[in-house]
Write an enzyme that holds these catalytic residues in place. Structure first.
Site, short mmCIF file in Angstrom:
data_model
loop_
_atom_site.label_atom_id
_atom_site.label_comp_id
_atom_site.label_asym_id
_atom_site.label_seq_id
_atom_site.Cartn_x
_atom_site.Cartn_y
_atom_site.Cartn_z
N HIS A 1 -21.70 -70.29 -77.70
CA HIS A 1 -20.85 -69.34 -77.38
C HIS A 1 -19.52 -69.57 -78.33
CE1 HIS A 1 -18.23 -67.49 -74.29
NE2 HIS A 1 -17.28 -68.53 -74.24
N SER B 1 -14.71 -64.53 -74.98
CA SER B 1 -14.79 -65.26 -73.62
C SER B 1 -13.73 -64.82 -72.63
CB SER B 1 -14.46 -66.79 -74.06
OG SER B 1 -15.16 -67.56 -72.94
N ASP C 1 -25.69 -68.65 -76.12
CA ASP C 1 -24.72 -68.59 -75.10
C ASP C 1 -25.41 -68.39 -73.58
OD1 ASP C 1 -22.18 -68.27 -73.82
OD2 ASP C 1 -21.76 -66.54 -74.87
#
Length: 308
Positions: A282, A160, A250
């Site tokens: 995610h 991320s 995601d």
């Protein structure tokens, strides 16, 4: 009539950040600290180091159980996720994930605890990450690095926001004088966005507002730091191998694919790898490392880190 807290809020994105009308910002998840130790399930040892005393920049280091001085091991510099404003190198989620990664891959790891928004808005996290890299490559008087780390096999990795940082550090390493040498980078579900939606891309409004909240002085959603294809130095990734990981559920999946597709045709000369986990959200592999799909992704990352 007095206003309520809800009336004073102009933007809220749980579990990340809340922004008020008067400009105040607050983190929506409290920090949880877990001490460095010897992990009973993996045998991995960890300890904390201070990189820059004046700012408090620090890191958690990991050493696998089977480490010995006769054979030096790959070194992984890890940048945690959390939208640049939550999580840390010392929270249970990343401590547990790094224990598992270090055990499975048989690597030495440095998990960077960069400073976070809102107290320290971007670009502080990028500057801290760069400072951490300079510390690692200065060969500090740190036993786990000098005795066990192979500086010919150094990787950056992150998920991320940490994937975003890994890419940007690799580009910066190409254009600024340094002694860094990276064998590869791993970008897991990287946080990239842009002002123009991609085909089939879902609603990115919240992620865009998050970016503006953690980086108030940004040029916008096409800032090269968050939309790498707008960077004239996009092709200058300072390593020869890149692994891009995406997850089918995601909202960032299309940006990850877009990054992968364009890095492969922009003139960057390296080996580009890609893996998609179709039915997962995610950073599932960090939050639920026990599921079978997380195990398969771990195998792919371990293979990448151990390639000759």
């Amino acid at each position: 009539m007095a206003s309520t807290v809800a009336d004073d809020v102009v933007f809220e994105y749980p579990p990340f950040i809340r922004v008020y009308k008067d400009g105040r910002k607050e983190r929506l998840r409290e920090d949880v600290f877990i001490a460095a130790s010897v992990d009973p399930s993996t045998g991995v040892s960890s300890k904390d180091v201070v990189i820059q005393p004046e700012t408090g920049l620090s890191a958690r280091m990991y050493l696998p159980k089977q480490a010995n001085r006769a054979t030096k091991l790959p070194l992984v510099i890890y940048f945690h996720g959390g939208g640049f404003c939550i999580e840390s190198a010392f929270c249970p989620t990343y401590h547990n994930y790094l224990n598992l990664l270090v055990s499975k891959a048989n690597v030495v790891a440095v998990s960077v605890d960069y400073r976070r928004a809102p107290e320290h808005p971007l670009p502080v996290a990028y500057e801290d990450s760069w400072t951490a890299l300079k510390w690692v490559f200065s060969h500090p008087d740190e036993e786990w690095l000098t005795k066990y780390a192979d500086y010919n096999r150094v990787y950056m990795a992150g998920d991320s926001a940490g994937g975003n940082i890994s890419h940007n550090m690799a580009v910066r390493a190409h254009i600024e004088p340094n002694n860094f040498k990276f064998k590869g980078i791993v970008l897991a579900h990287p946080y990239f966005i842009g002002s123009t939606p991609l085909a089939s891309e879902g609603d990115m409004d919240l992620l865009g507002k998050l970016w503006l909240a953690v980086y108030p002085t940004t040029s916008g959603l096409d800032d090269p730091l968050v939309n790498p294809l707008k960077d004239p130095n996009f092709s200058k990734v300072a390593c020869k191998r890149v692994l891009v990981c995406v997850a089918g559920l995601d909202v960032l999946v299309h940006r990850g694919k877009h990054y992968h597709e364009n890095l492969g045709k922009c003139g960057w000369e390296g080996v580009l790898e890609f893996t998609e986990t179709e039915a997962e959200p995610h950073v599932f592999h960090v939050s639920t490392p026990e599921v079978a799909s997380a195990g398969k992704l771990m195998e792919r990352v371990v293979s990448f880190l151990n390639a000759t």
